[in-house]
Motif scaffolding. Structure first.
Motif, PDB file in Angstrom:
ATOM      1  N   GLN A  38       0.365  -1.362  -0.188  1.00 60.93           N
ATOM      2  CA  GLN A  38      -0.076   0.169   0.169  1.00 60.93           C
ATOM      3  C   GLN A  38       0.676   1.284   0.386  1.00 60.93           C
ATOM      4  OE1 GLN A  38      -3.380  -0.010  -0.422  1.00 60.93           O
ATOM      5  NE2 GLN A  38      -3.217  -2.339  -0.072  1.00 60.93           N
ATOM      6  N   ARG A 182      -5.897   5.334  11.983  1.00 62.13           N
ATOM      7  CA  ARG A 182      -6.681   5.438  10.899  1.00 62.13           C
ATOM      8  C   ARG A 182      -6.843   3.711  10.551  1.00 62.13           C
ATOM      9  NH1 ARG A 182      -6.996   9.611  13.002  1.00 62.13           N
ATOM     10  NH2 ARG A 182      -6.390  11.821  10.970  1.00 62.13           N
ATOM     11  N   ILE A 184      -7.993   0.310   8.925  1.00 62.70           N
ATOM     12  CA  ILE A 184      -8.067  -0.300   7.707  1.00 62.70           C
ATOM     13  C   ILE A 184      -8.591  -1.655   8.042  1.00 62.70           C
ATOM     14  CG2 ILE A 184      -7.568  -0.231   5.166  1.00 62.70           C
ATOM     15  CD1 ILE A 184      -6.463   2.177   5.429  1.00 62.70           C
ATOM     16  N   ASP A 185      -9.607  -2.146   7.262  1.00 63.48           N
ATOM     17  CA  ASP A 185      -9.633  -3.539   6.609  1.00 63.48           C
ATOM     18  C   ASP A 185      -8.571  -3.919   5.839  1.00 63.48           C
ATOM     19  OD1 ASP A 185      -9.973  -6.153   6.168  1.00 63.48           O
ATOM     20  OD2 ASP A 185     -12.193  -6.078   6.169  1.00 63.48           O
ATOM     21  N   ARG A 188      -9.285  -7.670   2.296  1.00 58.43           N
ATOM     22  CA  ARG A 188      -9.643  -7.636   1.607  1.00 58.43           C
ATOM     23  C   ARG A 188      -8.389  -7.382  -0.036  1.00 58.43           C
ATOM     24  NH1 ARG A 188     -12.519  -1.495   1.576  1.00 58.43           N
ATOM     25  NH2 ARG A 188     -10.467  -1.859   3.340  1.00 58.43           N
ATOM     26  N   GLU A 192      -9.193  -2.859  -3.232  1.00 58.67           N
ATOM     27  CA  GLU A 192     -10.489  -2.628  -2.793  1.00 58.67           C
ATOM     28  C   GLU A 192      -9.370  -1.456  -1.622  1.00 58.67           C
ATOM     29  OE1 GLU A 192     -12.971  -5.622  -1.394  1.00 58.67           O
ATOM     30  OE2 GLU A 192     -13.570  -5.933  -3.217  1.00 58.67           O
ATOM     31  N   VAL A 193      -8.270  -2.598  -0.424  1.00 59.66           N
ATOM     32  CA  VAL A 193      -7.721  -1.529   0.580  1.00 59.66           C
ATOM     33  C   VAL A 193      -7.152  -0.699   0.034  1.00 59.66           C
ATOM     34  CG1 VAL A 193      -5.856  -2.449   2.034  1.00 59.66           C
ATOM     35  CG2 VAL A 193      -6.887  -3.853   1.298  1.00 59.66           C
ATOM     36  N   SER A 196      -9.890   2.548   0.532  1.00 57.41           N
ATOM     37  CA  SER A 196      -9.894   3.177   1.156  1.00 57.41           C
ATOM     38  C   SER A 196      -9.174   3.885   1.830  1.00 57.41           C
ATOM     39  CB  SER A 196     -10.260   1.925   2.988  1.00 57.41           C
ATOM     40  OG  SER A 196     -11.548   0.907   2.870  1.00 57.41           O
ATOM     41  N   LYS A 198      -6.979   5.561   0.200  1.00 59.16           N
ATOM     42  CA  LYS A 198      -7.475   6.807  -0.790  1.00 59.16           C
ATOM     43  C   LYS A 198      -8.339   7.786   0.273  1.00 59.16           C
ATOM     44  CE  LYS A 198      -7.181   6.014  -5.878  1.00 59.16           C
ATOM     45  NZ  LYS A 198      -7.516   5.452  -6.255  1.00 59.16           N
ATOM     46  N   ALA A 199      -9.180   7.235   1.048  1.00 58.66           N
ATOM     47  CA  ALA A 199     -10.138   8.648   1.360  1.00 58.66           C
ATOM     48  C   ALA A 199      -9.668   8.619   2.309  1.00 58.66           C
ATOM     49  CB  ALA A 199     -11.577   7.584   1.706  1.00 58.66           C
ATOM     50  N   ILE A 200      -8.639   7.927   2.853  1.00 61.93           N
ATOM     51  CA  ILE A 200      -7.645   9.040   4.987  1.00 61.93           C
ATOM     52  C   ILE A 200      -6.763  10.218   3.984  1.00 61.93           C
ATOM     53  CG2 ILE A 200      -6.071   8.719   5.653  1.00 61.93           C
ATOM     54  CD1 ILE A 200      -7.554   5.893   6.270  1.00 61.93           C
TER      55      ILE A 200
END
Ligand SMILES: Nc1ncnc2c1ncn2[C@@H]1O[C@H](COP(=O)(O)OP(=O)(O)O)[C@@H](O)[C@H]1O
Ligand SMILES: O=c1ccn([C@@H]2O[C@H](COP(=O)(O)OP(=O)(O)O)[C@@H](O)[C@H]2O)c(=O)[nH]1
Ligand SMILES: [Mg+2]
Length: 209
Positions: A38, A182, A184-185, A188, A192-193, A196, A198-200
């Motif tokens: 990531q 923050r 994150i699951d 996945r 998909e990870v 999530s 990116k949203a952060i």
């Protein structure tokens, strides 16, 4: 101007890093949770510089440094290398990069790492990205990572999981109590990870409606 901020950022060693006041994000999660994967995505999209503490330690072994054998033995046993060694490598990498936005991946791994880093550098992370993943999934990933790592064998993996639970989770809890985590699951698929993640990192649109 900015004297309060400057005072807050002032560390003990007068390092140039203090003048640059870098942004730091700690990237934490169990072994195999996908930190490195990531981080590569974040670098590509958000212009951070990725510093993996594990990669810096492995490079130190390869360089033939006097600490090399000690570091190699500790990694083989899944143990946490003394803070002063890791912090020196991180500081050097930050200085040499000339950059000011860092993802620090896989550090701090225990409370002592954390306290020493904050004391020596005078810096705190803006936030902590925590990749949460069940052990069974992390174990599967590590056993098929195929990077020839001496610690990606089942015996060392079990030790690393134990160290993560006992020593690294308390660091995450410490920052969580400060509202900085923050989570994150991470169990996945990679994309998909990253959605999530990116949203952060995306700037918030305050007026969204
Ligand atoms: N979301 C994911 N789903 C499946 N495999 C993954 C995922 N993220 C990473 N991997 C793979 O799992 C292994 C460990 O990932 P890595 O990013 O090296 O984790 P870490 O740095 O946390 O140990 C690598 O082989 C990587 O390609
Ligand atoms: O700050 C650090 C980072 C890593 N390590 C050692 O390096 C190993 C591998 O770390 P890395 O983060 O590369 O592994 P990952 O969690 O990504 O699989 C760890 O098990 C530790 O032995 C350490 O001692 N201190
Ligand atoms: Mg890694």
């Amino acid at each position: 101007m900015g004297t309060v901020v400057e005072a807050a950022n002032k560390g003990a060693n007068g390092s140039i890093l203090e003048k640059r006041k870098p942004t730091i994000v700690f990237v934490l999660g169990g072994p195999g949770s996908g930190k490195g994967t990531q981080c590569a995505n974040i670098v590509e999209h958000y212009g951070y510089t990725h510093l993996s503490a594990g990669d810096l330690l492995r490079a130190e072994i390869k360089s033939g440094s006097e600490n090399g054998t000690m570091i190699q033995n500790m990694i083989k046993e899944g143990k946490i290398v003394p803070s002063e060694v890791t912090i020196k490598l991180l500081q050097r990498a930050m200085e040499e990069s000339g950059k000011d936005k860092f993802l620090i991946d896989g550090f701090p791994r225990n409370e002592e790492n954390r306290a020493a880093f904050e004391k020596v550098t005078g810096m705190e992370p803006s936030f902590v990205l925590y990749f949460d993943c069940p052990e069974e999934e992390m174990e599967r990933r590590l056993l098929s990572r195929n990077q020839g790592r001496e610690d990606d064998n089942i015996e060392t993996i079990r030790k690393r999981f134990k160290v993560f639970l006992e020593s690294s989770l308390p660091v995450i809890n410490y920052y969580d109590a400060k509202g900085k985590v923050r989570k994150i699951d991470a169990a996945r698929p990679i994309e998909e990870v990253f959605a999530s993640v990116k949203a952060i990192f995306e700037p918030k649109n305050e007026k969204a409606d």
